[in-house]
Enzyme design. Structure first.
Site, PDB file in Angstrom:
ATOM      1  N   ARG A  28      -8.636   9.958   5.090  1.00 13.38           N
ATOM      2  CA  ARG A  28      -7.961   9.273   3.977  1.00 13.38           C
ATOM      3  C   ARG A  28      -8.864   9.133   2.749  1.00 13.38           C
ATOM      4  O   ARG A  28      -8.758   8.150   2.013  1.00 13.38           O
ATOM      5  CB  ARG A  28      -7.461   7.895   4.399  1.00 13.38           C
ATOM      6  CG  ARG A  28      -6.479   7.903   5.550  1.00 13.38           C
ATOM      7  CD  ARG A  28      -5.134   8.406   5.101  1.00 13.38           C
ATOM      8  NE  ARG A  28      -4.099   8.045   6.062  1.00 13.38           N
ATOM      9  CZ  ARG A  28      -3.151   7.163   5.827  1.00 13.38           C
ATOM     10  NH1 ARG A  28      -3.100   6.540   4.688  1.00 13.38           N
ATOM     11  NH2 ARG A  28      -2.234   6.918   6.744  1.00 13.38           N
ATOM     12  N   ARG A  32      -5.800   5.135  -1.592  1.00 13.58           N
ATOM     13  CA  ARG A  32      -5.586   3.892  -2.338  1.00 13.58           C
ATOM     14  C   ARG A  32      -6.841   3.089  -2.680  1.00 13.58           C
ATOM     15  O   ARG A  32      -6.753   2.138  -3.424  1.00 13.58           O
ATOM     16  CB  ARG A  32      -4.593   3.012  -1.573  1.00 13.58           C
ATOM     17  CG  ARG A  32      -3.188   3.562  -1.626  1.00 13.58           C
ATOM     18  CD  ARG A  32      -2.256   2.811  -0.715  1.00 13.58           C
ATOM     19  NE  ARG A  32      -2.597   3.056   0.680  1.00 13.58           N
ATOM     20  CZ  ARG A  32      -1.993   2.462   1.704  1.00 13.58           C
ATOM     21  NH1 ARG A  32      -1.064   1.560   1.494  1.00 13.58           N
ATOM     22  NH2 ARG A  32      -2.342   2.757   2.934  1.00 13.58           N
ATOM     23  N   ARG A  41      -0.552   7.601  -9.095  1.00  9.49           N
ATOM     24  CA  ARG A  41       0.521   7.033  -8.266  1.00  9.49           C
ATOM     25  C   ARG A  41       1.494   6.196  -9.095  1.00  9.49           C
ATOM     26  O   ARG A  41       2.686   6.117  -8.774  1.00  9.49           O
ATOM     27  CB  ARG A  41      -0.124   6.171  -7.177  1.00  9.49           C
ATOM     28  CG  ARG A  41       0.824   5.418  -6.274  1.00  9.49           C
ATOM     29  CD  ARG A  41       1.497   6.341  -5.284  1.00  9.49           C
ATOM     30  NE  ARG A  41       2.168   5.598  -4.224  1.00  9.49           N
ATOM     31  CZ  ARG A  41       3.443   5.240  -4.269  1.00  9.49           C
ATOM     32  NH1 ARG A  41       4.181   5.544  -5.313  1.00  9.49           N
ATOM     33  NH2 ARG A  41       3.974   4.590  -3.250  1.00  9.49           N
ATOM     34  N   ASP A  79       1.173  14.304   3.769  1.00 12.79           N
ATOM     35  CA  ASP A  79       1.339  13.271   4.790  1.00 12.79           C
ATOM     36  C   ASP A  79       1.860  13.908   6.070  1.00 12.79           C
ATOM     37  O   ASP A  79       2.508  14.964   6.018  1.00 12.79           O
ATOM     38  CB  ASP A  79       2.313  12.184   4.334  1.00 12.79           C
ATOM     39  CG  ASP A  79       2.144  10.922   5.163  1.00 12.79           C
ATOM     40  OD1 ASP A  79       1.237  10.127   4.850  1.00 12.79           O
ATOM     41  OD2 ASP A  79       2.871  10.755   6.159  1.00 12.79           O
ATOM     42  N   TYR A 157       7.157   7.740  14.964  1.00  9.90           N
ATOM     43  CA  TYR A 157       7.713   7.388  13.639  1.00  9.90           C
ATOM     44  C   TYR A 157       9.208   7.679  13.564  1.00  9.90           C
ATOM     45  O   TYR A 157       9.967   6.920  12.967  1.00  9.90           O
ATOM     46  CB  TYR A 157       6.976   8.151  12.536  1.00  9.90           C
ATOM     47  CG  TYR A 157       5.663   7.511  12.148  1.00  9.90           C
ATOM     48  CD1 TYR A 157       5.637   6.319  11.430  1.00  9.90           C
ATOM     49  CD2 TYR A 157       4.455   8.077  12.495  1.00  9.90           C
ATOM     50  CE1 TYR A 157       4.441   5.718  11.072  1.00  9.90           C
ATOM     51  CE2 TYR A 157       3.253   7.483  12.144  1.00  9.90           C
ATOM     52  CZ  TYR A 157       3.250   6.309  11.435  1.00  9.90           C
ATOM     53  OH  TYR A 157       2.068   5.710  11.092  1.00  9.90           O
TER      54      TYR A 157
END
Ligand SMILES: Cc1c2[nH]c(c1CCC(=O)O)Cc1[nH]c(c(CCC(=O)O)c1C)Cc1[nH]c(c(CCC(=O)O)c1C)Cc1[nH]c(c(CCC(=O)O)c1C)C2
Length: 359
Positions: A28, A32, A41, A79, A157
């Site tokens: 990652r 963020r 973003r 992703d 998921y």
């Protein structure tokens, strides 16, 4: 033809060669915790960013540019949930909340709604375009990793409809509908083999399979519902690539499945990603003389602890992996979290270079 490689440390480490220092990258690493990520973003939705090759390329390069010379690999910005999208499901990314499926799978009948054999190049061609563009723009600075989710994690998921603390719905499927579960796992597996192979044709030089929820399964259930599909992906991708005489190192990251490490050493993967619940020395002992490279495994929360502990734990970790010059790639034990200070990340990377070169 892509620009020639100036740094291929991670490829050599993954193949088990002795290297001058263990390579380092961070799960990652584009995300963020970077202010430059938020700038991009704020103008686009998450999946729009993934679907726009120029944006995906820009985001992939952000940590490489910021930490110039300190990172030894880039990972394509995308992703794992693009596979459920390719199978026909809707997925949105909710601000502050994470992924959300408006219509998750509820019963085995819902499998009929899925596209059994999706046309991956048509559905996910934008990922391949992003990979090609990024390979060009990386200009050989570091290798580019492609990735996908492991079948069990993707299935979780698709049934939970998002993140979960207990995985009650997904695990109920395994126990109530084992046949349908296997059908779903096979569907995801076959789509993933095509997807990963296409990523390599587009320019990915290494592949990682994220089984982020492996540790939610018991050892018995991991061996039944995750491990065989991980092995099938490794074999399937390698066999397909072999037709055009290509090989790429493959990494499996089965978070929490420390109990299966011995078995994973025989799974065919070149690299096994470890989380922080595994003691490096114990992992090295279990591996014995098998030619498998380990990746990991600093607790990402150490990055909140200040410089003293970042330095001491990084040093101990590298020493635990026998000094790291053979069979080791430095990483965190899971993805970096949004609140980490990028200057502390730089400090961590500097310690990796310092102690990796020394020991
Ligand atoms: C490899 C990767 C992933 N996601 C992203 C990347 C590329 C960026 C990089 O690694 O540098 C961008 C990536 N993916 C996402 C974001 C944040 C989106 C935003 O800005 O709102 C980013 C930068 C959104 C996302 N997508 C997902 C989550 C987790 C939700 C949960 O806890 O269940 C989240 C929050 C699913 C997901 N996605 C991924 C995993 C496996 C790794 C892991 O375990 O952390 C998983 C489980 C993999």
């Amino acid at each position: 033809m892509y620009p020639s490689m100036k740094n291929d440390l991670i490829i050599r480490a993954a193949r088990g060669e002795t290297v001058e220092r263990p390579p380092v990258w961070i799960m990652r690493q584009a995300g963020r915790y970077l202010p430059e990520y938020h700038k991009v973003r704020s103008k686009q939705s998450f999946f729009e960013m993934c679907q726009t090759p120029e944006t995906s390329c820009e985001l992939t390069l952000q940590p490489i540019n910021r930490f110039d010379g300190l990172l030894d690999a880039a990972i394509i910005f995308s992703d794992i949930l693009v596979i459920p999208q390719a199978l026909g499901m809707q997925v949105v990314m909710l601000e502050q909340k994470g992924p959300h499926f408006p219509e998750p799978l509820a019963t085995p009948e819902d499998l009929e709604k899925l596209e059994k054999v999706p046309n991956i190049p048509a559905k996910l061609g934008y990922v391949m375009d992003a990979i090609s563009l990024t390979r060009e723009n990386l200009d050989g600075r570091v290798p580019l990793l492609g990735f996908s989710g492991a079948p069990w994690t993707i299935m979780a998921y698709m049934i939970e409809g998002g993140g979960s603390k207990t995985f009650t719905k997904a695990k109920s499927w395994l126990f109530r509908y084992p046949e349908a579960s296997r059908r779903l796992l096979n569907m995801v597996t076959e789509a993933t083999i095509v997807y990963l192979t296409q990523q390599v044709y587009a320019g990915a030089q290494m592949l990682q399979i994220f089984d982020s929820w492996a540790g939610e399964l018991s050892p018995q259930d991991f061996l039944e519902f995750s491990y065989p599909y991980l092995v099938r992906i490794c074999e399937g991708v390698k066999k397909e690539l072999n037709k055009s005489k290509r090989t790429v190192p493959m990494i499996v990251y089965p978070k929490g499945a420390w109990y299966a490490l011995d078995k994973l050493c025989d799974s065919g993967y070149d690299v096994i990603g470890l989380d922080w619940t595994m003691d490096p020395k114990e992992a090295v002992r279990i591996r014995g003389d098998r030619r498998v490279t380990f990746q990991g495994n600093l607790d990402p929360n150490i990055l909140y602890g200040g410089r003293e502990i970042i330095e001491s734990r990084t040093k101990e970790m590298i020493e635990g992996f026998k000094g790291g010059k053979q069979g080791y790639i430095i990483n965190l034990g899971h993805g970096i979290t949004p609140g980490v200070n990028p200057d502390d990340v730089r400090f961590f990377l500097e310690q990796c270079h310092k102690y990796g070169s020394q020991t």
